[in-house]
Design a protein around this motif. Sequence first.
Motif, short mmCIF file in Angstrom:
data_model
loop_
_atom_site.label_atom_id
_atom_site.label_comp_id
_atom_site.label_asym_id
_atom_site.label_seq_id
_atom_site.Cartn_x
_atom_site.Cartn_y
_atom_site.Cartn_z
N THR A 1 0.79 -1.25 0.00
CA THR A 1 0.00 0.00 0.00
C THR A 1 0.82 1.30 0.00
O THR A 1 1.95 1.26 0.39
CB THR A 1 -0.92 0.17 1.23
N ARG A 2 0.21 2.38 -0.28
CA ARG A 2 0.89 3.66 -0.23
C ARG A 2 -0.11 4.78 -0.13
O ARG A 2 -1.22 4.62 0.34
CB ARG A 2 1.81 3.85 -1.44
N ALA A 3 0.20 5.99 -0.60
CA ALA A 3 -0.66 7.14 -0.46
C ALA A 3 -1.60 7.27 -1.65
O ALA A 3 -1.63 6.45 -2.53
CB ALA A 3 0.20 8.40 -0.33
N CYS B 1 -2.84 -9.28 6.97
CA CYS B 1 -2.16 -8.03 6.66
C CYS B 1 -3.01 -7.28 5.65
O CYS B 1 -3.48 -7.87 4.66
CB CYS B 1 -0.77 -8.32 6.07
N GLY B 2 -3.25 -6.01 5.89
CA GLY B 2 -4.11 -5.26 4.98
C GLY B 2 -3.81 -3.79 4.97
O GLY B 2 -3.01 -3.29 5.77
N SER B 3 -4.45 -3.09 4.06
CA SER B 3 -4.25 -1.65 3.92
C SER B 3 -5.45 -1.04 3.22
O SER B 3 -6.17 -1.71 2.47
CB SER B 3 -2.98 -1.37 3.12
N ILE B 4 -5.66 0.24 3.48
CA ILE B 4 -6.69 1.00 2.77
C ILE B 4 -6.01 2.15 2.05
O ILE B 4 -5.25 2.92 2.66
CB ILE B 4 -7.75 1.54 3.75
N VAL B 5 -6.24 2.25 0.76
CA VAL B 5 -5.65 3.31 -0.05
C VAL B 5 -6.75 4.05 -0.78
O VAL B 5 -7.87 3.54 -0.94
CB VAL B 5 -4.63 2.76 -1.07
N GLU B 6 -6.44 5.23 -1.21
CA GLU B 6 -7.40 6.05 -1.97
C GLU B 6 -6.84 6.31 -3.37
O GLU B 6 -5.67 6.67 -3.52
CB GLU B 6 -7.64 7.37 -1.24
N ILE B 7 -7.66 6.08 -4.38
CA ILE B 7 -7.24 6.23 -5.77
C ILE B 7 -8.22 7.14 -6.49
O ILE B 7 -9.43 7.02 -6.33
CB ILE B 7 -7.16 4.87 -6.48
N SER B 8 -7.71 8.06 -7.28
CA SER B 8 -8.58 8.99 -7.98
C SER B 8 -9.36 8.28 -9.08
O SER B 8 -8.87 7.31 -9.70
CB SER B 8 -7.77 10.13 -8.60
N ARG B 9 -10.56 8.72 -9.32
CA ARG B 9 -11.42 8.11 -10.33
C ARG B 9 -10.81 8.23 -11.72
O ARG B 9 -10.89 7.32 -12.55
CB ARG B 9 -12.81 8.75 -10.30
N ASN B 10 -10.15 9.36 -11.97
CA ASN B 10 -9.54 9.55 -13.30
C ASN B 10 -8.45 8.51 -13.56
O ASN B 10 -8.30 8.02 -14.68
CB ASN B 10 -8.94 10.96 -13.41
N VAL C 1 -7.29 -3.65 0.75
CA VAL C 1 -6.59 -4.85 0.31
C VAL C 1 -6.25 -5.69 1.54
O VAL C 1 -5.71 -5.17 2.51
CB VAL C 1 -5.30 -4.50 -0.47
N ILE C 2 -6.57 -7.00 1.48
CA ILE C 2 -6.31 -7.90 2.61
C ILE C 2 -5.68 -9.18 2.09
O ILE C 2 -6.08 -9.71 1.05
CB ILE C 2 -7.61 -8.23 3.37
#
Length: 410
Positions: free
Chosen positions: A126-128, A216-225, A387-388
């Motif tokens: 994961t990342r920003a 192990c998991g993470s939550i990321v935000e992705i732009s719609r574009n 993601v998990i």
Amino acid sequence: MAVAERTLSDVLADMEAIQGKAGPEINKRWEQLEAEGATLKAQETRQRTMDYLARSAPGTPLSADQRYQEARNGFTVVDAIRAQLPGVTDIRTGRARELSTEIERRTGQKPQQGGLLVDLTPAVETRATLTTGAQGTTGEAASLIPTQQRPDQFVSLLRARLITQQLGAGVLEGLTGNIGIPRQTAAAQAAWVGENQPLPSGNGTYDGIVMTPKTCGSIVEISRNTLMLSSPSAQELVQADLLAVMAQALDAAAIAGDGTGFTPKGVIPQAGKTTDYTAGALTWSEILACLTDLETANAVPNGWAVGAGVRAALMATPKAASVGAGFVMEDGTLAGLPAQWSTNVPAGTLVLGDWSNLLIGLWGVAEILVNPYASEAYQRGNVQVRVIQSADVAVRRSQAFTVLTPKAGT
């Protein structure tokens, strides 16, 4: 009944039985035994070579058929994310749903809350926030200059190198339930005895290693574009980013996880021996002592894991004061064994071992769940992605590893 395979010991015994005899038949039999011995010796040599290469080879997944691998390799994480967005229907998203159904059939794992299963072996990351918005500019003429997006030139983060599989860790895929691995802890005894003296008695003893799924998991935000871009480069950067974080988390846990909470317990806390050295003054004799540690334990090392701040120092440290002695680390090797460096290894730490004794277990596959309605993401027109992955690590033999850790210099 199957005939037992002959060994070099069998050949030697036959040769000793006819050694003092003579005659045409004896000579013919001797030649046959010589040829058989040479064949068996060549087979042993080849097997030793294969064993050495097996210890040195990178870890590889131990399951999945070729057709499934091809279907998986043609899939991208972006397909799975877009397949969960309202109103998005195309061939690729349809294939993502089909692949998730096939993974569910193969593994028995069911997605939660409408998510999709994705096979991202060996793990994910994961990342920003990712965005494709134009970079801000200032000045009266800025609005007259168009901005051309180049997702293929995306500047990613600098990440720790993933090294456990390069060093030869084994990967167990498709696990279900807790996994028990039997292990022998002691052997029966043998001894030379005199006439009428008792032979030693005692049976081998055994225990077991248990691997349990840890999440192990993470939550990321992705732009719609970003998700709507048809550019393969945009899809690749999203997938690479999601893959990177969780793979890095698993690699770090396999090396140095302390086993507390829900973290797997890795190699360093379980190593058979840990030795302190003076920080910044690691010597050639201390490196060689690690080889002796493993030789004493009957372990055959195949590589080093090296933490930050060590590699450059060792490349500048002479083995001895004499001219031409060479340096402690040369051509990426330490004492003739490959050295893989990564910041996933604690700073200043070195781990020598037989890395085939490290197992990485994967339960099912990674699951991706998209939430386009998360409040803050929704306000920006973005989507939130969770993601998990369930995984664990196990060390088969702690004696197969030895660790050097830095202490403060005096």
